[in-house]
Design a protein around this motif. Sequence first.
Motif, PDB file in Angstrom:
ATOM      1  N   SER A  66      -0.942   6.607  -6.242  1.00  0.00           N
ATOM      2  CA  SER A  66      -0.103   5.901  -5.271  1.00  0.00           C
ATOM      3  C   SER A  66      -0.870   5.513  -4.011  1.00  0.00           C
ATOM      4  O   SER A  66      -0.407   4.704  -3.214  1.00  0.00           O
ATOM      5  N   ASN A  67      -2.069   6.108  -3.828  1.00  0.00           N
ATOM      6  CA  ASN A  67      -2.876   5.834  -2.639  1.00  0.00           C
ATOM      7  C   ASN A  67      -3.841   4.684  -2.925  1.00  0.00           C
ATOM      8  O   ASN A  67      -4.955   4.880  -3.377  1.00  0.00           O
ATOM      9  N   LYS A  68      -3.396   3.446  -2.632  1.00  0.00           N
ATOM     10  CA  LYS A  68      -4.203   2.259  -2.939  1.00  0.00           C
ATOM     11  C   LYS A  68      -5.446   2.162  -2.054  1.00  0.00           C
ATOM     12  O   LYS A  68      -6.389   1.435  -2.366  1.00  0.00           O
ATOM     13  N   TYR A  69      -5.466   2.894  -0.938  1.00  0.00           N
ATOM     14  CA  TYR A  69      -6.631   2.857  -0.058  1.00  0.00           C
ATOM     15  C   TYR A  69      -7.876   3.346  -0.788  1.00  0.00           C
ATOM     16  O   TYR A  69      -8.995   2.918  -0.494  1.00  0.00           O
ATOM     17  N   LEU A  70      -7.679   4.235  -1.763  1.00  0.00           N
ATOM     18  CA  LEU A  70      -8.814   4.796  -2.492  1.00  0.00           C
ATOM     19  C   LEU A  70      -9.544   3.734  -3.308  1.00  0.00           C
ATOM     20  O   LEU A  70     -10.686   3.947  -3.721  1.00  0.00           O
ATOM     21  N   LEU A  71      -8.903   2.593  -3.554  1.00  0.00           N
ATOM     22  CA  LEU A  71      -9.529   1.525  -4.339  1.00  0.00           C
ATOM     23  C   LEU A  71     -10.262   0.510  -3.476  1.00  0.00           C
ATOM     24  O   LEU A  71     -10.849  -0.437  -3.983  1.00  0.00           O
TER      25      LEU A  71
END
Length: 389
Positions: A91-96
Amino acid sequence: VVVVVVVRYHFFPSPNVSWRVLDISVAMTYAMLSVYGRANRGLSAAAAMLRGFHSIYPLTSHEQKHLRLLIAARLSCSATLGAYSYHMNPSNKYLLLHAEPAWTALDLIWGQCCKNPGMASAIDNLFYVACKKTSTSSGGLFNCTDLSIPDPCVVDLLESVRKHGGDTSEPPEKRTKIQEETDTKPSITFVTGNKKKLEEVKRILQAGDGKTEKKVEQLSFVITNQKIDLPELQGSPVEIAKEKCSLAAKEVGGAVITEDTSLCFNALNNLPGPYIKWFLDDCGLDGLNNMIAFSEDKTGYAQTVVAFCPGPGEDTIIFDGRTHGLIVPPRGKLDFGWDPIFQPYESGGLTYAEMSKEGKDAISHRSRAFLQLRDHLSKEADTIKAKIK
């Protein structure tokens, strides 16, 4: 050796307990992931960073020798730890944020971007040149024009650095094949800022029909790319593609290619369709699967609508490519959109993300659309050239 370096990188990040060369290798890594790297100037950005550092803290020849390895180690950490973290917390799109640029930069720094055995040596030589010249101008600034090169698709783009040791005051005696083609062939702009997508499209256009070893004749055009901010449009995939391509032609002032990709679930009457990007951003791969959990129908199709316009005010032509298959739980690499959840009927049970580049090219929706475009560009070459301004 790489594993040891990667572990050392991860557990000893402080300059108090590690070698100073790690400082500059980390800085060069993030220079490659900066806006310069995203503009296909990653190697130039890294080399310029190295020149400034070396002028203050000179590196030994032994340290210079291992820069490429150290940068690759840092990129490996960023890419693998990022992928693992995203797998644990999708759910943490920042990791991409840095995932795709990191994999692209790793291919580049390790000399794998163009399958040329001389690439790694050329990159090492570029870093050698960066350390060799460290004098400043009268304004106290470094002159890095000799390091200003595009990230290469072929090793010849580094010819001046290899042959002249960074002295670009005199041009190489022989012009590269790419330079000659650029001078003699009209250019068509593929509207994208995604380097991986550009590489895939060029690979498709250069590889023939994907089913035989025979290659088609060379295109009469040079394919370039440009990132353009266009308004978000709504409508059917074909309507969106036509309007988008027309707007892009006006923005570029010349011939353009655009593409719009859809992933359609039959259970949802072809949704998400052209809005798959936003669904993926909001729901993630698992969320996309959950959207059809209520239904036994897991079938769907991937669609690419390629649009071509020879210039402002000219008619736009549409090419529609589709591949049918199943929507499945994610498998394979997680660095290329929704590929992990789409399993084509023709793939032998693999998702797009599990397939080789060549295998995917042979059956992909994008390949089918762009091969239609290629046929059009070949058959109508003279007519198109007359329209390109």
